[in-house]
Design a protein around this motif. Sequence first.
Motif, PDB file in Angstrom:
ATOM      1  N   LYS A 287       0.860  -1.182   0.000  1.00  0.00           N
ATOM      2  CA  LYS A 287       0.000   0.000   0.000  1.00  0.00           C
ATOM      3  C   LYS A 287       0.892   1.226   0.000  1.00  0.00           C
ATOM      4  O   LYS A 287       1.792   1.353   0.846  1.00  0.00           O
ATOM      5  N   LEU A 288       0.663   2.147  -0.944  1.00  0.00           N
ATOM      6  CA  LEU A 288       1.483   3.347  -1.073  1.00  0.00           C
ATOM      7  C   LEU A 288       0.670   4.575  -0.682  1.00  0.00           C
ATOM      8  O   LEU A 288      -0.484   4.729  -1.085  1.00  0.00           O
ATOM      9  N   LEU A 289       1.290   5.458   0.113  1.00  0.00           N
ATOM     10  CA  LEU A 289       0.645   6.689   0.553  1.00  0.00           C
ATOM     11  C   LEU A 289       1.491   7.894   0.155  1.00  0.00           C
ATOM     12  O   LEU A 289       2.725   7.839   0.214  1.00  0.00           O
ATOM     13  N   LYS A 290       0.816   8.956  -0.215  1.00  0.00           N
ATOM     14  CA  LYS A 290       1.492  10.199  -0.609  1.00  0.00           C
ATOM     15  C   LYS A 290       1.673  11.090   0.605  1.00  0.00           C
ATOM     16  O   LYS A 290       0.711  11.442   1.283  1.00  0.00           O
ATOM     17  N   SER A 291       2.895  11.470   0.883  1.00  0.00           N
ATOM     18  CA  SER A 291       3.190  12.320   2.027  1.00  0.00           C
ATOM     19  C   SER A 291       2.990  13.796   1.676  1.00  0.00           C
ATOM     20  O   SER A 291       3.461  14.274   0.646  1.00  0.00           O
ATOM     21  N   VAL A 292       2.274  14.497   2.569  1.00  0.00           N
ATOM     22  CA  VAL A 292       2.090  15.941   2.440  1.00  0.00           C
ATOM     23  C   VAL A 292       2.575  16.582   3.734  1.00  0.00           C
ATOM     24  O   VAL A 292       2.048  16.293   4.809  1.00  0.00           O
ATOM     25  N   ASN A 293       3.580  17.434   3.644  1.00  0.00           N
ATOM     26  CA  ASN A 293       4.161  18.062   4.832  1.00  0.00           C
ATOM     27  C   ASN A 293       3.339  19.275   5.269  1.00  0.00           C
ATOM     28  O   ASN A 293       3.040  20.160   4.459  1.00  0.00           O
ATOM     29  N   VAL A 294       2.980  19.298   6.556  1.00  0.00           N
ATOM     30  CA  VAL A 294       2.197  20.402   7.120  1.00  0.00           C
ATOM     31  C   VAL A 294       2.818  20.805   8.451  1.00  0.00           C
ATOM     32  O   VAL A 294       3.062  19.954   9.318  1.00  0.00           O
TER      33      VAL A 294
END
Length: 348
Positions: A287-294
Motif C-alpha cells: 500500500k502506497l501513501l502520498k506524504s504531504v508536509n504540514v
Amino acid sequence: MKKKRFYNNKKRNEKWTEPQRGRKIDFADKYINAGSGSDKYDKKRKKERKLFFGPEKRRTAAKILITAVGCFLIMSIGYTVMDLYMERNSMPLTQDTGDSTADISDVSLHLKSMRAESLVMDSGVMLDAVIDDVTDSGYTSVTFDLKRDDGTIGYDSGLATVDVYGAESSAAADMSGSVSTLLANDILPVGRISCYKDNIAAAGDLTAGIKMDGELYTDSDGNSYLNPDSATVYNYIKGIIEEAAGFGITVFVLDNCELPEDIAEGYNDGFDALANKLYNDFGSEIKLLKSVNVSVDGEDDEAIQSEWQEKTADISGKDVIFNVSAKDTKAVKAFLDRQENINYILSE
C-alpha cells in the motif's frame, strides 16, 4: 421345720396385672405419621409464627442483590477499559469496500502514526520504549525512514547500489525482528522513503542525478535530486521497497516525489506516476501513501483548526497522509484524532 414362703415360681412369666389395652406407644409416632401421633395436646400448644419474608430470607436476598450489583459494576468497568484499550491499540481502521477479497492497495487506511528514528528498530530497549509511547499516547502505527531526505539508508541493506553509494548510515540493528514485534503488539510498521531528494545517490551516480548547465543541480538548501525518468533511479526505489516488504512491511509513505518548480518541467515526476509503476510490479502486496508536509504553529484548538483548514483546504484523497510538525504535539494530536478519515504522522 420348713419355712413357708410368700411366693413361689409356679406362675413365673405369667401376667398378674390387668391386661394391656390400646396399642404400644412409639415416641416417633408424631414424626413418622406427619403430625398425627399420640400427642393429643399437640394441637393445643402455641405455635411459633413464621414470617414469609423473615430475617434469614432478607439476609439471603441482600447477599444476592449485592453480588448482582458488584458483578454488573465489574463487567461495566471491564468493558469500558477494554473499549479504551482497543481504541488505543487496535490496528488502523479500514473502510468497507464491499469486496471481502479486497487487496491491500485498495484499502482505505486510517493511520495515527508516530514518527520514529530508524535506530529504534533494534528489537530491544529502544523499541520497547517506542511501543510504550505508542500505546500510552493512542497511536496505531510507527513510521520510520527507510531512505532519509539526505539519501542515507536507515536499515541493513543488501542492495549493491546502496553499497556502491555508501548510503547506509545509522542503520536499524534488527529491522525484521522489530517489524514482527510491532505487529505482535497490534502496531502497524510504516516505512517512509524520500524518493527523489537524495544527495548520496545523486553524487554517487552522475547518470542518476539531475543536472543543470552540465553541473549537478542543487536547490537553495543545497539538496540534489534524482531523475524520475531514470531506470536506475526507479530500480533503486523499487529495490528498497522489495527489501522492506521482505521484512514484513506492507505500507510505504512516498515523500519528495515532486521536483522543485525550476527543474520539474520535462520530467515525469509526482506520486501518481511513481505509484502506478510500483503497483504494476508489486500488485496488491503493498500500500502506497502520498506524504504531504504540514507545519502547525497554533497551540490552542481554535488556532490549530483555523491554520489546518487554511493549509490543507486543497488537499484530498484516500491515499494522502499528512506529515505533521507542531509546536504543541498533544494539542495537535487531539485535534487530528477528532477528524474523520485523516491519516497523519506526528513527531513527538
